[in-house]
Design a protein around this motif. Structure first.
Motif, PDB file in Angstrom:
ATOM      1  N   GLU A  19      10.964 -38.521 -21.289  1.00 17.74           N
ATOM      2  CA  GLU A  19      11.777 -39.662 -20.890  1.00 17.74           C
ATOM      3  C   GLU A  19      12.947 -39.861 -21.848  1.00 17.74           C
ATOM      4  OE1 GLU A  19       9.166 -42.962 -20.672  1.00 17.74           O
ATOM      5  OE2 GLU A  19       8.078 -42.232 -18.911  1.00 17.74           O
ATOM      6  N   ALA A  20      12.672 -39.713 -23.171  1.00 14.05           N
ATOM      7  CA  ALA A  20      13.747 -39.885 -24.156  1.00 14.05           C
ATOM      8  C   ALA A  20      14.825 -38.820 -23.978  1.00 14.05           C
ATOM      9  CB  ALA A  20      13.171 -39.827 -25.566  1.00 14.05           C
ATOM     10  N   ARG A  21      14.390 -37.556 -23.723  1.00 12.44           N
ATOM     11  CA  ARG A  21      15.374 -36.487 -23.521  1.00 12.44           C
ATOM     12  C   ARG A  21      16.208 -36.744 -22.267  1.00 12.44           C
ATOM     13  NH1 ARG A  21      11.132 -33.060 -25.391  1.00 12.44           N
ATOM     14  NH2 ARG A  21      10.511 -32.618 -23.258  1.00 12.44           N
ATOM     15  N   GLY A  22      15.541 -37.217 -21.213  1.00 14.50           N
ATOM     16  CA  GLY A  22      16.273 -37.511 -19.980  1.00 14.50           C
ATOM     17  C   GLY A  22      17.280 -38.626 -20.179  1.00 14.50           C
ATOM     18  N   GLU A  23      16.887 -39.672 -20.925  1.00 16.68           N
ATOM     19  CA  GLU A  23      17.798 -40.777 -21.199  1.00 16.68           C
ATOM     20  C   GLU A  23      18.997 -40.289 -22.010  1.00 16.68           C
ATOM     21  OE1 GLU A  23      17.758 -45.200 -23.358  1.00 16.68           O
ATOM     22  OE2 GLU A  23      16.031 -43.853 -23.519  1.00 16.68           O
ATOM     23  N   ALA A  24      18.728 -39.430 -23.022  1.00 21.71           N
ATOM     24  CA  ALA A  24      19.815 -38.918 -23.858  1.00 21.71           C
ATOM     25  C   ALA A  24      20.767 -38.054 -23.047  1.00 21.71           C
ATOM     26  CB  ALA A  24      19.235 -38.123 -25.029  1.00 21.71           C
ATOM     27  N   ARG A  25      20.230 -37.205 -22.170  1.00 27.78           N
ATOM     28  CA  ARG A  25      21.095 -36.357 -21.338  1.00 27.78           C
ATOM     29  C   ARG A  25      22.019 -37.197 -20.465  1.00 27.78           C
ATOM     30  NH1 ARG A  25      16.543 -32.952 -20.715  1.00 27.78           N
ATOM     31  NH2 ARG A  25      16.021 -33.998 -18.761  1.00 27.78           N
ATOM     32  N   LYS A  64      23.069 -40.291 -20.972  1.00 25.42           N
ATOM     33  CA  LYS A  64      24.091 -40.975 -21.756  1.00 25.42           C
ATOM     34  C   LYS A  64      25.135 -39.988 -22.281  1.00 25.42           C
ATOM     35  CE  LYS A  64      21.308 -44.962 -23.107  1.00 25.42           C
ATOM     36  NZ  LYS A  64      20.757 -45.787 -24.204  1.00 25.42           N
ATOM     37  N   ALA A  65      24.696 -38.768 -22.649  1.00 29.41           N
ATOM     38  CA  ALA A  65      25.646 -37.760 -23.119  1.00 29.41           C
ATOM     39  C   ALA A  65      26.601 -37.377 -21.994  1.00 29.41           C
ATOM     40  CB  ALA A  65      24.901 -36.530 -23.631  1.00 29.41           C
ATOM     41  N   ASP A  66      26.084 -37.210 -20.774  1.00 28.50           N
ATOM     42  CA  ASP A  66      26.955 -36.878 -19.634  1.00 28.50           C
ATOM     43  C   ASP A  66      27.957 -37.992 -19.379  1.00 28.50           C
ATOM     44  OD1 ASP A  66      25.665 -34.487 -19.319  1.00 28.50           O
ATOM     45  OD2 ASP A  66      24.364 -35.171 -17.686  1.00 28.50           O
ATOM     46  N   ALA A  67      27.505 -39.257 -19.463  1.00 24.13           N
ATOM     47  CA  ALA A  67      28.408 -40.385 -19.246  1.00 24.13           C
ATOM     48  C   ALA A  67      29.492 -40.425 -20.314  1.00 24.13           C
ATOM     49  CB  ALA A  67      27.607 -41.690 -19.249  1.00 24.13           C
ATOM     50  N   SER A  88      20.695 -38.903 -30.327  1.00 27.95           N
ATOM     51  CA  SER A  88      19.662 -39.780 -29.771  1.00 27.95           C
ATOM     52  C   SER A  88      20.296 -40.804 -28.830  1.00 27.95           C
ATOM     53  CB  SER A  88      18.943 -40.521 -30.898  1.00 27.95           C
ATOM     54  OG  SER A  88      19.820 -41.461 -31.505  1.00 27.95           O
ATOM     55  N   PRO A  89      19.492 -41.430 -27.958  1.00 27.65           N
ATOM     56  CA  PRO A  89      20.028 -42.472 -27.077  1.00 27.65           C
ATOM     57  C   PRO A  89      20.731 -43.596 -27.845  1.00 27.65           C
ATOM     58  CG  PRO A  89      17.874 -41.805 -26.305  1.00 27.65           C
ATOM     59  CD  PRO A  89      18.076 -41.127 -27.623  1.00 27.65           C
ATOM     60  N   ASP A  90      20.192 -44.013 -28.989  1.00 23.98           N
ATOM     61  CA  ASP A  90      20.816 -45.098 -29.757  1.00 23.98           C
ATOM     62  C   ASP A  90      22.164 -44.671 -30.307  1.00 23.98           C
ATOM     63  OD1 ASP A  90      18.691 -46.744 -29.261  1.00 23.98           O
ATOM     64  OD2 ASP A  90      17.707 -46.412 -31.198  1.00 23.98           O
TER      65      ASP A  90
END
Length: 336
Positions: free
Chosen positions: A279-285, A287-290, A314-316
């Motif tokens: 889930e953390a990796r998916g969230e980071a991906r 946000k990185a794409d955005a 990281s997401p943060d």
């Protein structure tokens, strides 16, 4: 939260056979002789303090005194460390037990006898006050005033079974049930066992472990003891299978059952951790794409090194870059 100490203590001493053994070893001889042991019961609710319902460290028993209609309430609490205000804590328990007793007997004009007991297992012998009166600070009061105040203070003294001050040989030879003795030995001495593995524990008290296994409830008792050790020792699951085999060939299955449970718990924990990481990796991906979309819109093509850096954050950290990306004057300022 229920601790490993609490779970084992409650499992063993909530049983009347072992509770009676514990009480006989702790109570004054005259009281032991007067108790009708066939009447010993674990009180409904067991925990006298509602705030500690999930802790299950305290046990409340009732028993009849021979030749008297009164009930004897015995409150057992165990401690893994010396607590300066333990006497006051026991006083609170006693008041709650009396409140419950009176609520069940409207109009009662007297209270039953009650005996608070503390079983202490820890690295050092107990040194704190064993009575409430000793907690009341009168040292700085003029002696004449202290003498007048002292008789007016609430007081309660508890019985202390101090395992930390009891030699191992004396505890092992105590006139008590085998499970009582072995449980207290594990609570007191497990932290000092070297090497810290279940086979070393079994070897240290092999005769007691085999006697527990020979009891009609030996399988359940051994599983409880091994479960406690599993939470206290840094040992592989298979070590419990080997430890069981040292006790009896039939006890090997108890070790296997525990090993299977530990493997299952580890498997489930691994799945949960993997899902959390996913889930953390998916969230980071996401946000990185955005972030990269915003940067390309404002500054054109993004250097590969910066794009790779964004995808490693990281997401943060990406949240901070997203906030900067909207107003930063240059691409370098976003990553500054």
């Amino acid at each position: 939260m229920t601790t490993d100490h609490d779970a084992l203590f409650r499992h063993v001493f909530a049983q009347p056979e072992h509770a009676a053994s514990l009480l006989r070893s702790a109570l004054p001889a005259a009281v032991v002789a007067a108790i009708d042991w066939s009447s010993l019961r674990l009180a409904a609710g067991t925990s006298v303090d509602e705030g500690l319902r999930d802790r299950h460290a305290d046990l409340l028993f009732t028993a009849r005194l021979a030749g008297a209609p009164a009930l004897l309430y015995v409150l057992v609490e165990h401690k893994s460390a010396d607590e300066p205000l333990a006497a006051f804590q026991l006083l609170r328990y006693v008041v709650r037990a009396f409140d419950r007793w009176l609520a069940e007997r409207p109009g009662a004009a007297a209270l039953p006898p009650i005996v608070p007991i503390v079983v202490h297992h820890g690295p050092k012998p107990w040194s704190s006050a064993r009575r409430v009166a000793d907690l009341v600070g009168l040292a700085d009061v003029p002696e004449a005033v202290a003498a007048a105040l002292r008789p007016l203070q609430p007081d309660l003294r508890f019985v202390l079974d101090d395992l930390a001050a009891t030699p191992e040989t004396e505890l092992a030879a105590r006139e008590a049930t085998v499970l009582h003795r072995l449980t207290l030995l594990l609570l007191q001495f497990t932290p000092a066992i070297e090497p810290p593995d279940p086979e070393a524990v079994v070897d240290r008290w092999a005769d007691l472990f085999r006697a527990v296994w020979a009891h009609p409830d030996g399988r359940g008792a051994l599983y409880a003891l091994f479960s406690y050790l599993a939470r206290r020792l840094d040992a592989e699951a298979e070590c419990f299978l080997a430890a069981g085999a040292r006790i009896h060939e039939g006890a090997r299955q108890v070790g296997k059952s525990l090993a299977d449970r530990l493997h299952e718990q580890g498997f489930q924990a691994g799945i949960a951790q993997g899902e959390a990481r996913g889930e953390a990796r998916g969230e980071a991906r996401g946000k990185a794409d955005a972030l990269l979309t915003i940067l390309r819109t404002r500054f054109g093509e993004i250097p590969a090194a910066l794009a790779e850096q964004a995808r490693s954050l990281s997401p943060d950290a990406l949240d901070a870059l997203l906030a900067r990306a909207a107003t930063a004057p240059t691409l370098g300022a976003v990553f500054a």
